[in-house]
Design a protein around this motif. Structure first.
Motif, PDB file in Angstrom:
ATOM      1  N   ALA A  81       0.818  -1.221   0.000  1.00  0.00           N
ATOM      2  CA  ALA A  81       0.000   0.000   0.000  1.00  0.00           C
ATOM      3  C   ALA A  81       0.852   1.271   0.000  1.00  0.00           C
ATOM      4  O   ALA A  81       0.538   2.228  -0.720  1.00  0.00           O
ATOM      5  N   THR A  82       1.896   1.287   0.778  1.00  0.00           N
ATOM      6  CA  THR A  82       2.746   2.481   0.823  1.00  0.00           C
ATOM      7  C   THR A  82       3.359   2.747  -0.542  1.00  0.00           C
ATOM      8  O   THR A  82       3.352   3.882  -1.031  1.00  0.00           O
ATOM      9  N   PHE A  83       3.877   1.712  -1.186  1.00  0.00           N
ATOM     10  CA  PHE A  83       4.434   1.852  -2.532  1.00  0.00           C
ATOM     11  C   PHE A  83       3.356   2.333  -3.501  1.00  0.00           C
ATOM     12  O   PHE A  83       3.583   3.249  -4.299  1.00  0.00           O
ATOM     13  N   ALA A  84       2.180   1.720  -3.438  1.00  0.00           N
ATOM     14  CA  ALA A  84       1.098   2.074  -4.365  1.00  0.00           C
ATOM     15  C   ALA A  84       0.713   3.544  -4.242  1.00  0.00           C
ATOM     16  O   ALA A  84       0.497   4.222  -5.250  1.00  0.00           O
ATOM     17  N   LEU A  85       0.657   4.035  -3.013  1.00  0.00           N
ATOM     18  CA  LEU A  85       0.179   5.401  -2.794  1.00  0.00           C
ATOM     19  C   LEU A  85       1.274   6.466  -2.879  1.00  0.00           C
ATOM     20  O   LEU A  85       0.981   7.625  -3.165  1.00  0.00           O
ATOM     21  N   THR A  86       2.527   6.069  -2.652  1.00  0.00           N
ATOM     22  CA  THR A  86       3.594   7.080  -2.657  1.00  0.00           C
ATOM     23  C   THR A  86       4.504   7.019  -3.885  1.00  0.00           C
ATOM     24  O   THR A  86       5.220   7.973  -4.157  1.00  0.00           O
TER      25      THR A  86
END
Length: 167
Positions: A81-86
């Motif tokens: 999720a962090t990779f997807a959003l940032t």
């Protein structure tokens, strides 16, 4: 991403494969890579060349591309999720914004070409835009042979043509 988009553009005009299943598979791969259904982009781009309004027709390929994007987002959001959003989402938005910027500046004052050697070497003669409009089915390697001496020319490639200051 930018070069993949250039490859996708060339694929719209001159498919890389004869069998339909291979073209559809490559379209799905480009959809995943670029984060946008290639069936939609193809319809919009060909309508642009015809100076018509795009008509998106439902098809099994379009449904598959949309399904793949939903699956990609589901996997990204549940496993990274962090990779997807940032990283992924900002990259996607920037990439789509660059496409919009390029499309605007390729046509802002009439269709315009850019003949910079490095840009055209790296981006498959993407700067030969006047020539591409005159010969949309010409292979990208043949666009320089269609050079139009009357073409409107910019010293800047379309994505940074705002540097000319007359937007």
């Amino acid at each position: 991403w930018w070069n993949a988009n250039t490859i996708a553009h060339n694929f719209i005009h001159r498919p890389l494969f004869r069998p339909r299943w291979q073209r559809n598979l490559f379209s799905c791969l480009l959809t995943l890579l670029l984060g946008f259904p290639q069936t939609v982009w193809r319809a919009r781009h060909l309508a642009h060349h015809a100076e018509a309004r795009a008509r998106i027709k439902p098809s099994p390929l379009l449904a598959g591309e949309i399904g793949l994007l939903i699956a990609l987002w589901a996997v990204l959001l549940t496993s990274a999720a962090t990779f997807a959003l940032t990283v992924y989402l900002p990259g996607l938005v920037i990439g789509l914004g660059l496409c919009q910027l390029q499309g605007h500046y390729e046509h802002a004052h009439g269709t315009t070409s850019h003949y910079g050697r490095l840009y055209n070497l790296l981006l498959l003669n993407d700067g030969y835009h006047v020539e591409h409009h005159a010969h949309p089915s010409a292979h990208w390697t043949r666009l320089p042979a269609h050079h139009d001496p009357r073409a409107r020319v910019s010293r800047w490639p379309a994505p940074i043509r705002w540097l000319e200051g007359d937007g």
